[in-house]
Design a protein around this motif. Structure first.
Motif, PDB file in Angstrom:
ATOM      1  N   LEU A  43       0.537  -1.293  -0.053  1.00  0.00           N
ATOM      2  CA  LEU A  43      -0.184   0.045  -0.031  1.00  0.00           C
ATOM      3  C   LEU A  43       0.839   1.373   0.101  1.00  0.00           C
ATOM      4  O   LEU A  43       1.638   1.319   0.778  1.00  0.00           O
ATOM      5  N   LEU A  44       0.701   2.501  -0.945  1.00  0.00           N
ATOM      6  CA  LEU A  44       1.154   3.516  -1.079  1.00  0.00           C
ATOM      7  C   LEU A  44       2.258   3.229  -1.025  1.00  0.00           C
ATOM      8  O   LEU A  44       3.189   3.876  -0.828  1.00  0.00           O
ATOM      9  N   SER A  45       3.066   2.147  -2.022  1.00  0.00           N
ATOM     10  CA  SER A  45       4.302   2.357  -2.509  1.00  0.00           C
ATOM     11  C   SER A  45       4.672   2.194  -3.806  1.00  0.00           C
ATOM     12  O   SER A  45       3.720   2.436  -4.540  1.00  0.00           O
ATOM     13  N   SER A  46       6.358   2.788  -3.775  1.00  0.00           N
ATOM     14  CA  SER A  46       6.220   3.119  -4.500  1.00  0.00           C
ATOM     15  C   SER A  46       7.354   2.118  -5.801  1.00  0.00           C
ATOM     16  O   SER A  46       7.770   1.776  -7.081  1.00  0.00           O
ATOM     17  N   ALA A  47       6.596   0.711  -5.019  1.00  0.00           N
ATOM     18  CA  ALA A  47       7.593  -0.425  -5.695  1.00  0.00           C
ATOM     19  C   ALA A  47       6.877  -0.590  -7.553  1.00  0.00           C
ATOM     20  O   ALA A  47       6.110  -1.102  -6.880  1.00  0.00           O
ATOM     21  N   LEU A  48       7.848  -1.537  -7.961  1.00  0.00           N
ATOM     22  CA  LEU A  48       6.871  -1.927  -9.291  1.00  0.00           C
ATOM     23  C   LEU A  48       6.330  -3.632  -8.704  1.00  0.00           C
ATOM     24  O   LEU A  48       7.000  -3.872  -8.200  1.00  0.00           O
ATOM     25  N   SER A  49       5.065  -3.922  -9.062  1.00  0.00           N
ATOM     26  CA  SER A  49       4.277  -5.547  -8.999  1.00  0.00           C
ATOM     27  C   SER A  49       4.816  -6.667  -9.598  1.00  0.00           C
ATOM     28  O   SER A  49       5.790  -5.982 -10.670  1.00  0.00           O
ATOM     29  N   ALA A  50       4.314  -7.209  -9.313  1.00  0.00           N
ATOM     30  CA  ALA A  50       5.282  -8.472  -9.972  1.00  0.00           C
ATOM     31  C   ALA A  50       5.000  -8.865 -11.288  1.00  0.00           C
ATOM     32  O   ALA A  50       5.706  -8.648 -12.218  1.00  0.00           O
ATOM     33  N   LYS A  51       3.804  -8.153 -11.476  1.00  0.00           N
ATOM     34  CA  LYS A  51       3.878  -7.690 -13.279  1.00  0.00           C
ATOM     35  C   LYS A  51       4.201  -7.051 -13.813  1.00  0.00           C
ATOM     36  O   LYS A  51       4.401  -7.586 -15.154  1.00  0.00           O
ATOM     37  N   ASP A  52       4.221  -5.669 -13.580  1.00  0.00           N
ATOM     38  CA  ASP A  52       5.449  -4.494 -13.911  1.00  0.00           C
ATOM     39  C   ASP A  52       7.177  -5.349 -14.195  1.00  0.00           C
ATOM     40  O   ASP A  52       7.773  -5.430 -15.285  1.00  0.00           O
ATOM     41  N   LEU A  53       7.180  -5.963 -13.063  1.00  0.00           N
ATOM     42  CA  LEU A  53       8.761  -6.549 -13.188  1.00  0.00           C
ATOM     43  C   LEU A  53       8.483  -8.029 -14.263  1.00  0.00           C
ATOM     44  O   LEU A  53       9.459  -7.686 -15.411  1.00  0.00           O
ATOM     45  N   ALA A  54       7.913  -8.533 -14.520  1.00  0.00           N
ATOM     46  CA  ALA A  54       7.558  -9.779 -15.759  1.00  0.00           C
ATOM     47  C   ALA A  54       7.843  -8.991 -16.961  1.00  0.00           C
ATOM     48  O   ALA A  54       8.413  -9.660 -18.253  1.00  0.00           O
ATOM     49  N   GLN A  55       7.165  -8.079 -16.972  1.00  0.00           N
ATOM     50  CA  GLN A  55       6.523  -7.264 -18.040  1.00  0.00           C
ATOM     51  C   GLN A  55       7.884  -6.516 -18.363  1.00  0.00           C
ATOM     52  O   GLN A  55       8.535  -6.807 -19.673  1.00  0.00           O
ATOM     53  N   LEU A  56       8.603  -5.971 -17.652  1.00  0.00           N
ATOM     54  CA  LEU A  56       9.593  -5.446 -17.924  1.00  0.00           C
ATOM     55  C   LEU A  56      11.043  -6.720 -18.625  1.00  0.00           C
ATOM     56  O   LEU A  56      12.259  -6.430 -18.863  1.00  0.00           O
ATOM     57  N   SER A  57      11.398  -7.313 -17.259  1.00  0.00           N
ATOM     58  CA  SER A  57      12.049  -8.026 -18.195  1.00  0.00           C
ATOM     59  C   SER A  57      12.138  -9.084 -19.073  1.00  0.00           C
ATOM     60  O   SER A  57      12.763  -9.024 -19.701  1.00  0.00           O
ATOM     61  N   HIS A  58      10.437  -9.189 -19.370  1.00  0.00           N
ATOM     62  CA  HIS A  58      10.551 -10.360 -21.281  1.00  0.00           C
ATOM     63  C   HIS A  58      10.706  -8.937 -22.140  1.00  0.00           C
ATOM     64  O   HIS A  58      10.986  -9.341 -22.844  1.00  0.00           O
ATOM     65  N   SER A  59       9.889  -7.976 -21.765  1.00  0.00           N
ATOM     66  CA  SER A  59      10.281  -6.439 -22.826  1.00  0.00           C
ATOM     67  C   SER A  59      12.168  -6.210 -23.116  1.00  0.00           C
ATOM     68  O   SER A  59      12.272  -6.732 -23.897  1.00  0.00           O
ATOM     69  N   LEU A  60      12.413  -6.686 -22.154  1.00  0.00           N
ATOM     70  CA  LEU A  60      13.542  -5.987 -21.732  1.00  0.00           C
ATOM     71  C   LEU A  60      14.899  -7.068 -22.802  1.00  0.00           C
ATOM     72  O   LEU A  60      15.428  -6.778 -23.543  1.00  0.00           O
ATOM     73  N   GLY A  61      14.289  -8.532 -22.191  1.00  0.00           N
ATOM     74  CA  GLY A  61      15.195  -9.026 -22.575  1.00  0.00           C
ATOM     75  C   GLY A  61      14.959  -9.341 -24.169  1.00  0.00           C
ATOM     76  O   GLY A  61      16.358 -10.156 -24.340  1.00  0.00           O
ATOM     77  N   THR A  62      14.125  -9.792 -24.115  1.00  0.00           N
ATOM     78  CA  THR A  62      13.865  -9.747 -25.918  1.00  0.00           C
ATOM     79  C   THR A  62      14.480  -8.816 -26.966  1.00  0.00           C
ATOM     80  O   THR A  62      15.272  -8.988 -27.706  1.00  0.00           O
ATOM     81  N   LEU A  63      14.484  -7.275 -26.501  1.00  0.00           N
ATOM     82  CA  LEU A  63      14.601  -6.436 -27.053  1.00  0.00           C
ATOM     83  C   LEU A  63      16.576  -6.725 -26.759  1.00  0.00           C
ATOM     84  O   LEU A  63      17.249  -6.258 -28.152  1.00  0.00           O
ATOM     85  N   TYR A  64      17.129  -7.020 -25.723  1.00  0.00           N
ATOM     86  CA  TYR A  64      18.532  -6.997 -25.609  1.00  0.00           C
ATOM     87  C   TYR A  64      18.720  -8.504 -26.716  1.00  0.00           C
ATOM     88  O   TYR A  64      19.758  -8.109 -27.247  1.00  0.00           O
ATOM     89  N   GLU A  65      18.355  -9.407 -26.029  1.00  0.00           N
ATOM     90  CA  GLU A  65      19.022 -10.375 -27.055  1.00  0.00           C
ATOM     91  C   GLU A  65      18.473 -10.368 -28.467  1.00  0.00           C
ATOM     92  O   GLU A  65      19.254 -10.643 -29.648  1.00  0.00           O
ATOM     93  N   GLY A  66      17.391  -9.056 -29.145  1.00  0.00           N
ATOM     94  CA  GLY A  66      17.322  -8.682 -30.492  1.00  0.00           C
ATOM     95  C   GLY A  66      18.800  -8.021 -31.135  1.00  0.00           C
ATOM     96  O   GLY A  66      18.408  -7.463 -32.076  1.00  0.00           O
ATOM     97  N   GLY A  67      19.585  -7.213 -30.375  1.00  0.00           N
ATOM     98  CA  GLY A  67      20.848  -6.014 -29.782  1.00  0.00           C
ATOM     99  C   GLY A  67      20.461  -4.839 -30.041  1.00  0.00           C
ATOM    100  O   GLY A  67      21.495  -3.917 -30.457  1.00  0.00           O
ATOM    101  N   VAL A  68      19.716  -4.701 -29.888  1.00  0.00           N
ATOM    102  CA  VAL A  68      18.748  -3.390 -29.095  1.00  0.00           C
ATOM    103  C   VAL A  68      19.968  -2.849 -27.767  1.00  0.00           C
ATOM    104  O   VAL A  68      19.586  -3.905 -27.134  1.00  0.00           O
ATOM    105  N   SER A  69      19.865  -1.639 -27.803  1.00  0.00           N
ATOM    106  CA  SER A  69      21.084  -1.144 -26.889  1.00  0.00           C
ATOM    107  C   SER A  69      20.018  -0.642 -25.652  1.00  0.00           C
ATOM    108  O   SER A  69      18.595  -1.164 -26.069  1.00  0.00           O
TER     109      SER A  69
END
Length: 328
Positions: free
Chosen positions: A3-29
């Protein structure tokens, strides 16, 4: 994530990891990858952290440094895994593993919500319905001085003030408590969830050990970092005291046997990993086994609590109506 926390949720962390990992593995800086996430139309918290991390990296910071500067938004596990993976050159693999981990965690959250939705709905119906029903019966019985609408207004208003005040007290107490300790440290001693929470935390430890051993980190550093990744201070201290044992030449199995929190059944995985030289795979199986066991125990617990709640609620309703009719 609270409650009232600025921490990312599990959903946000899953989406961030997936999107960043896919782009990084594809050669995107990394800056371009974060820019794409920022413009992707996801949650505002995710876009904000993507912007902050991009700006930090453009100013010369590494990804690990950028995340450390925003550590209030990330759990310890995420921070440590990214920092170690970046140093070992296995960032793409780590992001993929983090994505799977948080997707599993999100599935656990959803499972819990599905299990407790019905009992909570019944409780809500009780706490809202009983005052209304009591007012209605009082009015019908002809013992009320005020019209039913007036009675209902005062009952609902008093109920709202009481519940709102209790909710505010709980929120303030939670924020003050979490300022000096972690949520994990509290839940691991909260009966009847303590056994379930401990298994989830040790599953997190085993998962981190899998990542760190797979990246080639020395065992004394891996065990310390994995303890920190659990987010529970006492568990972290328990594993931290094992690092000197490993530096003195003791095997990992001998060191872990001194743990206060690691189940004895886990020793089979550890000894097998040391004999075969596949510690990472054995820690992965141990993590999955503990996670599945925790999920099973949680479902059993909810299955037991649900009928008990319904019986208790039924008794309260009958008792409340009995008092009302007796007063009439």
């Amino acid at each position: 994530m609270g409650l009232l926390s600025s921490a990312l949720s599990a959903k946000d962390l899953a989406q961030l990891s997936h999107s960043l990992g896919t782009l990084y593995e594809g050669g995107v800086s990394l800056p371009r990858a974060f820019k794409a996430i920022e413009e992707s139309g996801g949650a505002s918290a995710l876009k904000n952290i993507a912007r902050d991390l991009r700006q930090a990296i453009e100013q010369g910071a590494t990804l690990g440094q950028a995340i450390h500067w925003n550590q209030k938004r990330f759990p310890p596990l995420f921070i440590h895994v990214i920092q170690i993976a970046e140093q070992s050159g296995s960032l793409g693999v780590a992001l993929s593993q983090l994505s799977k981990y948080y997707e599993d965690l999100l599935g656990l959250y959803r499972g819990v919500i599905q299990q407790v939705t019905y009992p909570l709905a019944v409780i809500l119906a009780m706490v809202v319905g009983i005052p209304i029903l009591t007012a209605f019966l009082s009015d019908v019985a002809g013992i009320a001085d005020a019209p039913f609408e007036v009675q209902l207004y005062w009952i609902v208003r008093d109920f709202g003030l009481k519940v709102g005040g209790m909710f505010l007290i709980v929120v303030v107490a939670a924020r003050v408590t979490f300022r000096y300790t972690t949520r994990e440290s509290i839940l691991m001693y909260a009966w009847p969830l303590s056994g379930i929470v401990r298994r989830i935390l040790i599953s997190r430890f085993a998962w981190a050990m899998m990542v760190f051993t797979r990246s080639g980190m020395p065992l004394d550093h891996a065990i310390r970092q994995s303890g920190l990744a659990t987010g529970a201070r006492r568990i972290a201290q328990d594993f931290e005291r094992m690092a000197p044992l490993l530096r003195q030449g003791h095997s990992l199995e001998e060191a872990l046997r001194t743990s206060k929190y690691l189940p004895k059944s886990a020793m089979v995985y550890i000894s097998t990993g040391e004999i075969t030289g596949k510690l990472d795979e054995c820690f992965e199986h141990l993590s999955r086994g503990l996670y599945d066991e925790a999920l099973f125990r949680l479902r059993v617990l909810v299955g037991i609590i649900e009928p008990l709640w319904i019986l208790a609620i039924g008794g309260m309703i009958v008792g409340g109506l009995g008092l009302t009719m007796g007063a009439n």
